[in-house]
Design an enzyme around this catalytic site. Structure first.
Site, mmCIF file in Angstrom:
data_model
loop_
_atom_site.group_PDB
_atom_site.id
_atom_site.type_symbol
_atom_site.label_atom_id
_atom_site.label_comp_id
_atom_site.label_asym_id
_atom_site.label_seq_id
_atom_site.Cartn_x
_atom_site.Cartn_y
_atom_site.Cartn_z
ATOM 1 N N ASP A 102 0.849 -1.251 0.149
ATOM 2 C CA ASP A 102 -0.061 0.050 -0.077
ATOM 3 C C ASP A 102 0.856 1.404 0.175
ATOM 4 O O ASP A 102 1.994 1.146 0.528
ATOM 5 C CB ASP A 102 -0.850 0.120 1.302
ATOM 6 N N TYR A 103 0.262 2.264 -0.491
ATOM 7 C CA TYR A 103 0.845 3.509 -0.472
ATOM 8 C C TYR A 103 1.541 4.176 0.936
ATOM 9 O O TYR A 103 2.643 4.459 0.975
ATOM 10 C CB TYR A 103 -0.063 4.719 -0.991
#
Length: 243
Positions: A102-103
């Site tokens: 994920d970011y």
């Protein structure tokens, strides 16, 4: 030796399925001879043409990146955010991430131009262990962590059993550090698992992927995998989950 359609796909000419269609249509030649049947294996020394144009075969490459937070696990981003490829400016081969982080998640991420290798490591049947360190809001009890060990029900189904270890807790800050090992690859899975038992993740880092670790790297650095590591990963994936 690789299957012809795989080599065509790796060269970026077409998807593997489209490459198979091109072969059946007689639009592919190997060393000057038209090939129409699937299954032929070729080497880097073979001269391959698609629609009369020679393809350039890429040697497979494999990298381990310490992905920082605030980076997209993709080859491009329509919002102009930083992507993992920004850490490989000198690499002129068409690499892409194996799975994703994920970011807001940091840690170990593999990148390659070998589609077969990537598929093997991300296919649900062959998922291998990935260990994360999570800082969560609140201090989970032993009973709460047992829920993760047994599997919790998410919107996309019951998770497989996880290995969970309580590392530390801070009552003043009302937070805890938990180590969790899973061998699935659902979207934002670890975060959703902790949310499901009432302890939102504040910070998340992938510490290891199978036997690979971040040892010797700082955020934003990478190293190539050794040939032995690549062989070990393939063998491990084919042997199936460890639990």
């Amino acid at each position: 030796m690789e299957r012809l359609q795989k080599v065509i796909a790796h060269a970026g000419v077409a998807s593997r399925r489209k490459a198979e269609e091109l072969i059946k249509q007689g639009k592919v030649t190997v060393n000057g001879k038209v090939v129409t049947e699937l299954g032929l294996k070729v080497s880097s020394k073979d001269y391959i043409e698609v629609n009369g144009i020679k393809i350039e075969q890429e040697e497979p490459v494999y990298f381990l990146l310490y992905k920082p937070r605030g980076v997209i696990s993709a080859v491009s981003d329509d919002k102009n955010r930083k992507t993992v490829l920004d850490f490989f400016p000198e690499i002129n081969k068409r690499i892409y991430p194996v799975g994703r982080l994920d970011y807001d998640t940091s840690g170990l991420l593999l990148l390659t131009n070998d589609g077969g290798f990537a598929n093997l490591l991300t296919h649900p049947k062959y998922e291998i262990d990935k260990t994360y360190i999570a800082k969560v809001k609140g201090i989970p009890s032993r009973e709460d962590l047992k829920k993760l060990q047994k599997g919790v029900r998410l919107a996309d189904g019951l998770t497989r059993p996880a290995k969970v270890k309580f590392l530390s807790g801070d009552r003043k800050k009302n937070s805890a550090i938990i180590e969790i090992t899973i061998h699935e690859g659902r979207n934002r899975q670890v975060r959703r698992m902790f949310e499901q038992i009432g302890y939102p993740v504040m910070k998340l880092k992938r510490e290891s992927f199978a036997f690979l670790t971040l040892h010797g790297l700082t955020a934003g650095e990478y190293r190539p995998l050794t040939p032995h590591e690549v062989k070990q990963l393939i063998a491990l994936a084919k042997s199936g989950p460890s639990y």
